[in-house]
Design a protein around this motif. Sequence first.
Motif, PDB file in Angstrom:
ATOM      1  N   LEU A  48      28.551   6.761   4.977  1.00 42.86           N
ATOM      2  CA  LEU A  48      28.127   8.051   4.441  1.00 42.86           C
ATOM      3  C   LEU A  48      29.245   8.801   3.724  1.00 42.86           C
ATOM      4  N   MET A  49      30.425   8.857   4.332  1.00 35.98           N
ATOM      5  CA  MET A  49      31.446   9.739   3.796  1.00 35.98           C
ATOM      6  C   MET A  49      32.301   9.099   2.704  1.00 35.98           C
ATOM      7  N   VAL A  50      32.398   7.762   2.696  1.00 29.49           N
ATOM      8  CA  VAL A  50      33.106   7.117   1.579  1.00 29.49           C
ATOM      9  C   VAL A  50      32.336   7.338   0.264  1.00 29.49           C
ATOM     10  N   PRO A  51      31.013   7.088   0.225  1.00 31.16           N
ATOM     11  CA  PRO A  51      30.270   7.414  -0.995  1.00 31.16           C
ATOM     12  C   PRO A  51      30.342   8.896  -1.350  1.00 31.16           C
ATOM     13  N   PHE A  52      30.334   9.763  -0.324  1.00 33.63           N
ATOM     14  CA  PHE A  52      30.443  11.196  -0.597  1.00 33.63           C
ATOM     15  C   PHE A  52      31.755  11.518  -1.305  1.00 33.63           C
ATOM     16  N   ALA A  53      32.850  10.960  -0.793  1.00 35.99           N
ATOM     17  CA  ALA A  53      34.164  11.216  -1.398  1.00 35.99           C
ATOM     18  C   ALA A  53      34.212  10.706  -2.839  1.00 35.99           C
ATOM     19  N   ILE A  54      33.675   9.511  -3.061  1.00 35.33           N
ATOM     20  CA  ILE A  54      33.693   8.921  -4.402  1.00 35.33           C
ATOM     21  C   ILE A  54      32.841   9.737  -5.368  1.00 35.33           C
ATOM     22  N   TRP A  55      31.617  10.058  -4.925  1.00 36.38           N
ATOM     23  CA  TRP A  55      30.685  10.696  -5.856  1.00 36.38           C
ATOM     24  C   TRP A  55      30.970  12.177  -6.078  1.00 36.38           C
ATOM     25  N   LEU A  90      24.337  15.825  -3.284  1.00 34.75           N
ATOM     26  CA  LEU A  90      25.321  15.249  -2.359  1.00 34.75           C
ATOM     27  C   LEU A  90      25.301  15.893  -0.979  1.00 34.75           C
ATOM     28  N   TYR A  91      24.677  17.060  -0.837  1.00 36.17           N
ATOM     29  CA  TYR A  91      24.594  17.704   0.476  1.00 36.17           C
ATOM     30  C   TYR A  91      23.966  16.776   1.509  1.00 36.17           C
ATOM     31  N   TYR A  92      23.128  15.845   1.048  1.00 33.89           N
ATOM     32  CA  TYR A  92      22.402  14.961   1.961  1.00 33.89           C
ATOM     33  C   TYR A  92      23.357  14.134   2.828  1.00 33.89           C
ATOM     34  N   LEU A  93      24.476  13.704   2.271  1.00 34.03           N
ATOM     35  CA  LEU A  93      25.406  12.838   2.999  1.00 34.03           C
ATOM     36  C   LEU A  93      26.117  13.577   4.139  1.00 34.03           C
ATOM     37  N   PRO A  94      26.680  14.780   3.919  1.00 37.79           N
ATOM     38  CA  PRO A  94      27.248  15.519   5.063  1.00 37.79           C
ATOM     39  C   PRO A  94      26.210  15.885   6.117  1.00 37.79           C
ATOM     40  N   VAL A  95      24.990  16.217   5.675  1.00 39.32           N
ATOM     41  CA  VAL A  95      23.930  16.521   6.643  1.00 39.32           C
ATOM     42  C   VAL A  95      23.650  15.308   7.519  1.00 39.32           C
ATOM     43  N   MET A  96      23.527  14.124   6.888  1.00 40.83           N
ATOM     44  CA  MET A  96      23.269  12.906   7.651  1.00 40.83           C
ATOM     45  C   MET A  96      24.432  12.600   8.592  1.00 40.83           C
ATOM     46  N   PRO A 136      24.781  31.164   1.758  1.00 45.63           N
ATOM     47  CA  PRO A 136      25.716  30.240   1.083  1.00 45.63           C
ATOM     48  C   PRO A 136      25.630  28.822   1.645  1.00 45.63           C
ATOM     49  N   ASN A 137      25.462  27.870   0.734  1.00 43.84           N
ATOM     50  CA  ASN A 137      25.418  26.440   1.095  1.00 43.84           C
ATOM     51  C   ASN A 137      24.397  26.144   2.190  1.00 43.84           C
ATOM     52  N   GLU A 138      23.209  26.736   2.074  1.00 37.60           N
ATOM     53  CA  GLU A 138      22.207  26.624   3.140  1.00 37.60           C
ATOM     54  C   GLU A 138      21.766  25.184   3.399  1.00 37.60           C
ATOM     55  N   MET A 139      21.902  24.313   2.401  1.00 36.14           N
ATOM     56  CA  MET A 139      21.449  22.936   2.560  1.00 36.14           C
ATOM     57  C   MET A 139      22.452  22.054   3.296  1.00 36.14           C
ATOM     58  N   LEU A 140      23.642  22.563   3.571  1.00 29.94           N
ATOM     59  CA  LEU A 140      24.688  21.736   4.176  1.00 29.94           C
ATOM     60  C   LEU A 140      24.638  21.711   5.695  1.00 29.94           C
ATOM     61  N   TYR A 141      23.727  22.479   6.295  1.00 32.42           N
ATOM     62  CA  TYR A 141      23.698  22.584   7.751  1.00 32.42           C
ATOM     63  C   TYR A 141      22.622  21.670   8.329  1.00 32.42           C
ATOM     64  N   ALA A 142      23.019  20.816   9.266  1.00 37.78           N
ATOM     65  CA  ALA A 142      22.077  19.868   9.871  1.00 37.78           C
ATOM     66  C   ALA A 142      20.987  20.567  10.659  1.00 37.78           C
ATOM     67  N   THR A 143      21.222  21.802  11.080  1.00 36.00           N
ATOM     68  CA  THR A 143      20.213  22.541  11.841  1.00 36.00           C
ATOM     69  C   THR A 143      18.933  22.776  11.035  1.00 36.00           C
ATOM     70  N   GLY A 144      19.024  22.667   9.711  1.00 37.19           N
ATOM     71  CA  GLY A 144      17.846  22.827   8.874  1.00 37.19           C
ATOM     72  C   GLY A 144      16.994  21.573   8.784  1.00 37.19           C
ATOM     73  N   PHE A 145      17.482  20.458   9.374  1.00 40.74           N
ATOM     74  CA  PHE A 145      16.764  19.176   9.272  1.00 40.74           C
ATOM     75  C   PHE A 145      16.729  18.418  10.601  1.00 40.74           C
ATOM     76  N   ILE A 146      17.287  18.986  11.652  1.00 35.90           N
ATOM     77  CA  ILE A 146      17.486  18.246  12.892  1.00 35.90           C
ATOM     78  C   ILE A 146      16.179  17.790  13.532  1.00 35.90           C
ATOM     79  N   PHE A 147      15.119  18.583  13.399  1.00 40.02           N
ATOM     80  CA  PHE A 147      13.842  18.203  14.012  1.00 40.02           C
ATOM     81  C   PHE A 147      13.285  16.935  13.387  1.00 40.02           C
ATOM     82  N   PHE A 148      13.417  16.776  12.079  1.00 34.63           N
ATOM     83  CA  PHE A 148      12.864  15.602  11.400  1.00 34.63           C
ATOM     84  C   PHE A 148      13.587  14.323  11.851  1.00 34.63           C
TER      85      PHE A 148
END
Length: 368
Positions: free
Chosen positions: A101-108, A138-144, A190-202
């Motif tokens: 997850l984080m290697v692609p995040f760093a590259i992209w 790219l927010y998806y990768l830190p969330v995951m 600010p950066n509301e999509m970066l928090y896993a709490t917004g997706f943890i139930f799924f």
Amino acid sequence: MSAHQDLTAAAPSLKKRDDFWDIIRGLLIYGVFIGHDIGGWDFIAWDYMFPPDSFFFNKWIIVRSVINVTVPVFIFVSGCMVTKKYFSRLRSYYVSRTIRLMVPFAIWTLIYSALEVFVYHNKITVMSVLLGVNGIQLYYLPVMMQLVLLSPLFFKLRNKELALIITLVINLVNNIFHVIYKFSQGVRFPNEMLYATGFIFFYALGMYYRNTDGRLLKKITFARSIYLAVIGLEIYMITSYISLMITMNPIIAVSFVTVGSLIYSSFVIFFVIRLRERLRDYDFGKNVICRGLRWIGRHSMDFFLVHWVFENYIKMWFIYNVDRNLNILSNAITITATTILCCIYALCADKVRHFCKVRWGSKIKIKT
């Protein structure tokens, strides 16, 4: 039923490679493409692209409401792939997931930051690079990554129904907070999509479906799941327009992080679960469209990471050079061209991965 039986009697027996989930990923990628195409809001000029009472603006709101389930379903499917066996060697699990997850995040994030500077001539900051906001997706990768770190907690709780309910409460409280903030401040947190709490139930719902008998889900029949999905969409659309009227901010109206989105996404996931059970014995290989979607689904991470390179540039050309009243045609061409270019990239990425596997050994897995 004991905790051990609860995990070993998991209802959905998934194959090593499940065609259904690959096809769902393929469909979700098109949801991502549609969500990022030319719409009612101009993200470049940061202004309305069409008047708020126009057909094209309302078409954008409605379409975004329909497809805003994409990321929650992606995260649910990721949760479906997690089983208790991964945590027998927790260190290796974390290392492999961090690399994945984080290697692609760093590259992209570096690639998209370079594009912002050298192609679009925009200013960037150190923080925008670190947070990945120069790439819209790219927010998806830190969330995951956050969800991966939290995964063992699900298996530590003996009562999996309780674990699922706890994550639902966390997700609901998170979304209520964000809605209150939006209504009071008129802007997104600010950066509301970066928090896993917004997706943890799924994510937890995916793990629950995969690793238990799913008794909480058994009461939802296929027919009920369809009704719930339709009702959920209606709730989300209504709340989107209410948000628009209160804040006069279209970005808030189509946000993922709302109570309406949580309801709608959950109901769509219930439908997807029942649909998979309906199609359990269907041979997807017989259908050429299914085969194409399956291939795209298997390369969904490649498509997800690279598509904004192509789609943003193409849609900007249409915005500046084509009559905006040809919006539907422009979007169709943009999505088609983006698909073709992403396919070429995925084929090239396959060759690079194969070369690396041959040269450095099968134990090395590279996600470009």
